[in-house]
Design an enzyme around this catalytic site. Structure first.
Site, PDB file in Angstrom:
ATOM      1  N   ASP A 427       0.904  -1.244   0.094  1.00  0.00           N
ATOM      2  CA  ASP A 427       0.083  -0.195  -0.027  1.00  0.00           C
ATOM      3  C   ASP A 427       0.604   1.072   0.361  1.00  0.00           C
ATOM      4  O   ASP A 427       2.368   1.273  -0.016  1.00  0.00           O
ATOM      5  CB  ASP A 427      -0.682  -0.252   1.163  1.00  0.00           C
ATOM      6  CG  ASP A 427      -1.974   1.325   1.319  1.00  0.00           C
ATOM      7  OD1 ASP A 427      -2.193   1.641   0.156  1.00  0.00           O
ATOM      8  OD2 ASP A 427      -1.571   1.928   2.278  1.00  0.00           O
ATOM      9  N   ARG A 649       6.505  17.541  -4.519  1.00  0.00           N
ATOM     10  CA  ARG A 649       4.939  17.846  -5.477  1.00  0.00           C
ATOM     11  C   ARG A 649       4.875  19.001  -5.832  1.00  0.00           C
ATOM     12  O   ARG A 649       5.356  19.756  -4.724  1.00  0.00           O
ATOM     13  CB  ARG A 649       3.757  17.247  -4.767  1.00  0.00           C
ATOM     14  CG  ARG A 649       4.272  15.871  -4.130  1.00  0.00           C
ATOM     15  CD  ARG A 649       2.974  15.400  -3.419  1.00  0.00           C
ATOM     16  NE  ARG A 649       1.537  15.725  -3.734  1.00  0.00           N
ATOM     17  CZ  ARG A 649       0.770  14.568  -3.411  1.00  0.00           C
ATOM     18  NH1 ARG A 649       0.488  13.584  -2.877  1.00  0.00           N
ATOM     19  NH2 ARG A 649      -0.625  15.292  -3.850  1.00  0.00           N
ATOM     20  N   GLY A 731      -4.650   3.192  -3.524  1.00  0.00           N
ATOM     21  CA  GLY A 731      -6.263   3.896  -4.486  1.00  0.00           C
ATOM     22  C   GLY A 731      -6.324   5.679  -4.399  1.00  0.00           C
ATOM     23  O   GLY A 731      -7.697   6.588  -4.415  1.00  0.00           O
ATOM     24  N   ARG A 839      -5.953   3.903  -7.946  1.00  0.00           N
ATOM     25  CA  ARG A 839      -7.180   4.027  -7.633  1.00  0.00           C
ATOM     26  C   ARG A 839      -7.464   2.828  -7.530  1.00  0.00           C
ATOM     27  O   ARG A 839      -9.393   1.732  -8.288  1.00  0.00           O
ATOM     28  CB  ARG A 839      -7.939   4.789  -8.854  1.00  0.00           C
ATOM     29  CG  ARG A 839      -7.829   6.208  -8.971  1.00  0.00           C
ATOM     30  CD  ARG A 839      -9.196   6.210  -8.265  1.00  0.00           C
ATOM     31  NE  ARG A 839      -8.895   7.803  -7.932  1.00  0.00           N
ATOM     32  CZ  ARG A 839      -9.753   8.825  -7.050  1.00  0.00           C
ATOM     33  NH1 ARG A 839     -10.038   8.404  -5.675  1.00  0.00           N
ATOM     34  NH2 ARG A 839      -9.693  10.387  -7.471  1.00  0.00           N
ATOM     35  N   ASN A 868      -8.396  -1.401   4.136  1.00  0.00           N
ATOM     36  CA  ASN A 868      -8.612  -1.458   2.811  1.00  0.00           C
ATOM     37  C   ASN A 868      -7.565  -2.478   2.396  1.00  0.00           C
ATOM     38  O   ASN A 868      -7.395  -3.413   1.104  1.00  0.00           O
ATOM     39  CB  ASN A 868      -8.647  -0.002   2.238  1.00  0.00           C
ATOM     40  CG  ASN A 868      -7.350   0.620   2.256  1.00  0.00           C
ATOM     41  OD1 ASN A 868      -6.502   0.559   3.428  1.00  0.00           O
ATOM     42  ND2 ASN A 868      -6.679   0.871   1.145  1.00  0.00           N
TER      43      ASN A 868
END
EC number: 7.6.2.1
Length: 1055
Positions: A427, A649, A731, A839, A868
């Site tokens: 993850d 970023r 995700g 996603r 998740n």
């Protein structure tokens, strides 16, 4: 909060122009009542006859491998899957016959000891899982009872149709239909980190017809019937209708609050329970706890098979010779081995029935040669595994000091697999990253500011032998950091040129002022002011946004107040050199989305100027610059490239001044577009905003670091050197995942990217048309074509040393995992150095893990820290759960994780300091007779609090007194009363909750320090121990103690 509590008057749906469109009736709602859409929920009537007839399950969830009824049969099955155990079971049964060359007891006792010991170990491990389940199922939430009052009950007791009240920072106990919230327009903010790994807040809005139900009493007459889809695993869809006041209203995902997501930035919400327990979407996404065996165990089985074959051959050959010899014992009345009495023997040595004797001898030989099968080997391996688990649990290198959490091996069956890993599936949020954004650098008017270094730069410096490493270990950077004071979450910026107001001396001061003003205004964050200290904190939709407003605050542009139509700042006036308050009228918010890749606000300044302030990705912002507004574009682009190489970023900041007429025309078109109910509403809004977001003037660029976990780039580099492949399943959006890929060295500059996505204009056009079959066919064809083109690229570069990275989004992944395509997808992925799946839903994570495990036949390890990730961890050969930012959800739910965070709640501490002016001895004597009135619990019993007085030194500079409170207070409004007659302080808690449920103990210590004769200060230390990991700290109790000291001090000064 009594009744409905206070209502927040902001209509945020007017600010959020894109997200909060009212639900409209869609074609899907015509399916209600048909197959797959048969669920009927009677809201506020869970005990009615009609509701009882539905026979829905309760809200109890379990993650154990066994139940009381299944433990014995299932555990015995697990044991006898081992070939050796089954062999000894057979020989043990035969030992009760006359064939046995030894007693039955000697055969059965070792087997019972081996199997019993293993079953006890399995039982203990599963009991620990049971305790985790009990902790989750016993969490408390307010539910409306038959008398109309909202009282706390355990999650497990909720039923379909119950009305639930969830308060700020609490998890949703079931899948709820949002009815109303503390906001007048019934919106709420939801954090879905445990579901999809995303840290940005989602905006939900109830139907307008129920938005007025903002108080407990208003539910007395509320009745509604919800008809919706049956339980399913799709997190992003929900189709249903609500029948209320004889009218039907469509409901959508906008009204669905999913279990294990958290309420944020909203005081409270009311919701109706739609799905409970196993029917909730997060549980539907989980997979059944698998029964796993390690490769060593499977290898042992093969060895046992081989040894059994040897044993069988020996017994078979020996039986043949035995049969021949037995037959020859009696030949025409002559007894060869007369001492065996072949003329008068049992069947086992009967020469007349030699074939039968040979068969019985074969069975006896199988038992006699049983020492070939090493039953002790299993025992030895089990002991080694238990010892390995102990070493893992006590490994100081795996101890997380900050959270006081050691590693915890929840099962010892998979330890040896850790040394055979071929592919790691990880993850992102909370696993590779700390889930924390930090403002670290910026470029303003072509000048770069910020002297911090990222983890990526540190790793590159160490690899290249750069002097950067020495600077990091003891140079100016560290000195600057310490001079700025205590670390500030979200802010890691050091540069004397702009800090402490020094920016006014910079040659580009005007641009710096506009730059940080833009950061303080262009956002959707909500400020929260601590009334006691005056400090401002922020609740933002994303960590990036929070980092921007914190950076603006720390550099002198403090955003401190938002109303429905204004934003207020405290900023440094470069002329007077003093802080001034400025208020900007908020006219429009043009929200960020993945298509626009930018966000803008339109505000009116105090001088009457209308300003468009915009921030966004460089590829969309640079093309919108005016010809005379890009003076620093070349320098800014150079800085952006440097920031990208450092894994940061970046966003471009720009602005323009609007003319009054131009704005009026835009606003009319914008309002018209927002009120449109056509299918292309969003396209129309985009076209309107496109016309106003042009001719911008460049200010500069920001660079924030998605803070990596310590040592991640080096770790990934070492894993790659060891030949271990790494897949990231997240995700998050594709852009975010790619940025993190570069930050953690999973992606590198020069690496060719194979991107598989369904964001093409053709697919989007079909999606607007709404033809599902055509969309599915075209999407599948597009994914297949992109996979084939990617494979062709790999083949074409097979002779080169080029490295490839595969990046695929969730929509494409759904088609890539179909049976006729998944092998092609796997072959492409195996040929790439890195794979990132964006996603991804929890189920997709599990399916990808299954594909890699079964397709490669090699050991896979999955690692994650959210609910998740549970399916992925269960599906892999080894699952590692991290006690991370996502709330211990993996540790709570995952069934077979090899290494995980510890689950015990340790004592924690809060501190505060208060200056006092009264005499310290006098203060102590007055306060030592404290009396505490605590609120009533649900049982109407007042819980007594005993106070144990500690030592007090009347001389010297340090004075101490100490109390231990055997009781609990968590949320209440405090009131301090001073009883002069009895010389005591009365603390009255007017409202309470969780009186017995949140904490095991309180203990507070007041340390009075007397630096000189003029005054003293009291340092208050509050030690407490939670019952549940997710309970908040008792901050309000600490505030109460602070208020006591202040009030008593003020009272004594008046005497």
């Amino acid at each position: 909060m009594r009744g409905g509590g206070r209502r927040r008057k902001l209509h945020f749906s007017k600010i959020y122009s894109f997200t909060c469109g009212k639900s409209s009736m869609r074609d899907e709602h015509s399916q209600i009542g048909g197959p797959g859409f048969s669920r009927v929920v009677y809201c506020n009537e869970p005990e009615s006859f009609e509701a009882q007839m539905q026979n829905y399950g309760d809200n109890y969830v379990r993650s154990t491998k066994y139940t009381l009824a299944t433990f014995l049969p299932k555990s015995l099955f697990e044991q006898f899957r081992r070939v050796a155990n089954f062999y000894f079971l057979v020989t043990g049964i035969l030992a009760f016959t006359a064939l046995a060359p030894y007693s039955a007891v000697s055969a059965i006792i070792p087997l019972i000891i081996v199997i019993g010991a293993t079953m006890v170990k399995e039982g203990i491990e599963d009991w620990h899982r049971k305790q985790q389940d009990m902790e989750v199922n016993n969490r408390k939430v307010k539910v409306r009872d038959g008398n109309g009052a909202f009282n706390y009950t355990a999650w497990r007791n909720l039923r379909v149709g119950d009305i639930v009240k969830v308060e700020k920072d609490e998890f949703f106990p079931t899948d709820l239909l949002l009815l109303s919230s503390s906001f007048d327009d019934a919106i709420c903010y939801v954090e879905t980190m445990n579901l999809d790994g995303e840290t940005n807040l989602k905006l939900k809005q109830a139907l307008e017809v129920t938005s007025s139900l903002q108080e407990d009493s208003k539910f007395n007459d509320f009745k509604a019937i919800v008809k919706c889809e049956d339980p399913n695993a799709n997190l992003y869809s929900f189709v249903g209708t609500m029948e209320f006041d004889n009218e039907q209203f469509p409901v959508s995902p906008q009204q669905l609050l999913l279990r294990d997501s958290k309420l944020r930035n909203t005081d409270y919400v009311y919701g109706a329970v739609i799905f409970t327990g196993p029917d909730t979407k997060v549980i539907q996404n989980s997979t059944a706890p698998p029964s796993k065996r390690s490769r060593v165990e499977k290898k042992m089985d093969k060895i046992i098979y081989f040894l059994f074959c040897v044993l069988f051959i020996m017994a078979f050959v020996g039986s043949i010779f035995f049969g021949i010899a037995t037959k020859d014992d009696l030949n025409k009345g002559t007894m060869k081995r007369w001492y065996l009495r072949p003329d008068n023997s049992r069947i086992f040595f009967d020469a007349k029935r030699a074939p039968y004797a040979a068969i019985y001898h074969f069975l006896t030989a199988l038992m006699l040669y049983s020492n070939f099968i090493p039953i002790s080997l299993y025992v030895s391996i089990e002991i080694v595994k238990v010892l390995q688990s102990i070493f893992i649990n006590r490994d100081v290198h795996m101890y997380y000091e900050e959270a006081d959490k050691p590693a915890h091996a929840r099962t010892s069956n998979l330890n040896e697999e850790l040394g055979q890993v071929d592919t790691i599936l990880s993850d992102k949020t909370g696993t590779l990253t700390c889930n924390s954004m930090e403002f670290i650098k910026c470029s303003v008017a072509g000048t770069a500011y910020g002297r911090g270094f990222t983890e990526v730069e540190r790793a590159m410096g160490r690899r290249n032998g750069s002097p950067l490493v020495h600077q990091l270990s003891g140079g100016d950077n560290l000195k600057d950091s310490t001079e700025t004071g205590a670390p500030i979450k979200g802010f890691n910026f050091t540069d004397k040129r702009v800090m402490n107001g020094n920016w006014v001396n910079e040659p580009n001061a005007e641009y710096i002022q506009k730059f940080f003003s833009l950061l303080a205004i262009c956002h959707t964050a909500i400020p929260e002011v601590d009334e006691a200290t005056g400090n401002v904190s922020y609740e933002a939709e994303s960590p990036d946004e929070a980092a921007f407003v914190i950076a603006a605050r720390e550099l002198g542009f403090e955003f401190y107040k938002r109303t429905q139509t204004t934003i207020s700042l405290r900023e440094l006036d470069p002329v007077s050199g003093k802080k001034v308050e400025r208020t900007y009228s908020l006219l429009n918010v043009l929200e960020f989305n993945s298509t626009r890749k930018r966000m803008s606000v339109i505000v009116r300044s105090e001088e009457g100027k209308i300003l468009l302030l915009s921030k966004g990705a460089d590829n969309v912002m640079l093309e919108r610059l005016a010809k005379n507004g890009s003076d620093f574009e070349e320098e800014t682009m150079d800085h952006l490239n440097e920031y990208a190489d450092a894994g940061l970023r970046t966003l471009i900041l720009a602005y323009r001044v609007l003319e009054e007429d131009e704005y009026k025309e835009f606003n009319q078109n914008f309002i018209k577009a927002k009120n449109s109910i056509s299918a292309d509403r969003e396209t129309v809004i985009d076209e309107v905003t496109e016309k106003i977001e042009r001719d911008l003037i460049l200010l500069g660029a920001t660079a924030v670091e998605d803070k990596l976990q310590n040592g991640v780039p080096d770790c990934i580099d070492k894993l790659a050197q060891a030949g271990i492949k790494i897949w990231v399943l997240t995700g998050d959006k594709m852009e975010t995942a790619i940025n993190i890929g570069f930050a953690c060295s999973l992606l590198r500059q020069g690496m060719k990217q194979i991107v598989i996505t369904l964001e093409s204009p053709e697919i989007k056009a079909l999606e607007k048309a709404g033809e599902k079959e055509a969309i599915a066919k075209a999407s599948k064809g597009s994914v297949l074509d992109q996979i084939n083109r990617g494979k062709a690229q790999l083949i074409a570069s097979s002779g080169n040393s080029e490295a490839f990275a595969l990046i695929i989004d969730g929509k494409s992944l759904a088609y890539a995992l179909e049976d006729d395509i998944k092998n092609l997808f796997l072959n492409l992925a195996i040929g790439c150095a890195s794979v990132i799946c964006c996603r991804s839903s929890p189920k997709q994570k599990a399916l990808v893990t299954r594909l890699v495990k079964s397709g490669t036949g090699k050991t896979t390890l999955a690692i994650g820290d959210g609910a998740n990730d549970v399916g992925m961890l269960q599906e892999a050969d080894i699952g590692v759960g991290i006690s991370g930012v996502e709330g211990m959800q993996t540790y709570t739910i995952v069934k077979k994780v090899a290494v995980s965070g510890a689950g015990t709640c340790k004592p924690e501490t809060l501190e505060a300091e208060v200056e006092i002016k009264a005499n310290a001895d006098k203060l102590y004597k007055f306060i030592s007779n404290q009396h505490y009135d605590f609120p009533k619990a649900a049982s109407d019993k007042i819980h007594d609090v005993t106070v144990h007085e500690g030592d007090w030194e009347t001389s010297g500079s340090v004075k101490l007194w100490q109390y231990t409170l055997d009781g609990n207070v968590e949320t209440y409004k405090d009131k301090v009363e001073i009883d002069e007659a009895n010389k005591r302080v009365r603390l009255t808690a007017l409202e309470g909750s969780h009186v017995l449920d949140n904490y095991k103990s309180f203990r507070f210590t007041c340390q009075v320090i007397t630096p000189n004769s003029e005054g003293s200060s009291v340092k208050i230390t509050l030690e407490y121990e939670k019952l549940n990991e997710n309970d908040p700290p008792p901050q309000k109790f600490l505030s109460l103690v602070v208020n006591v000291i202040k009030d008593v001090d003020a009272h004594l000064l008046k005497e």
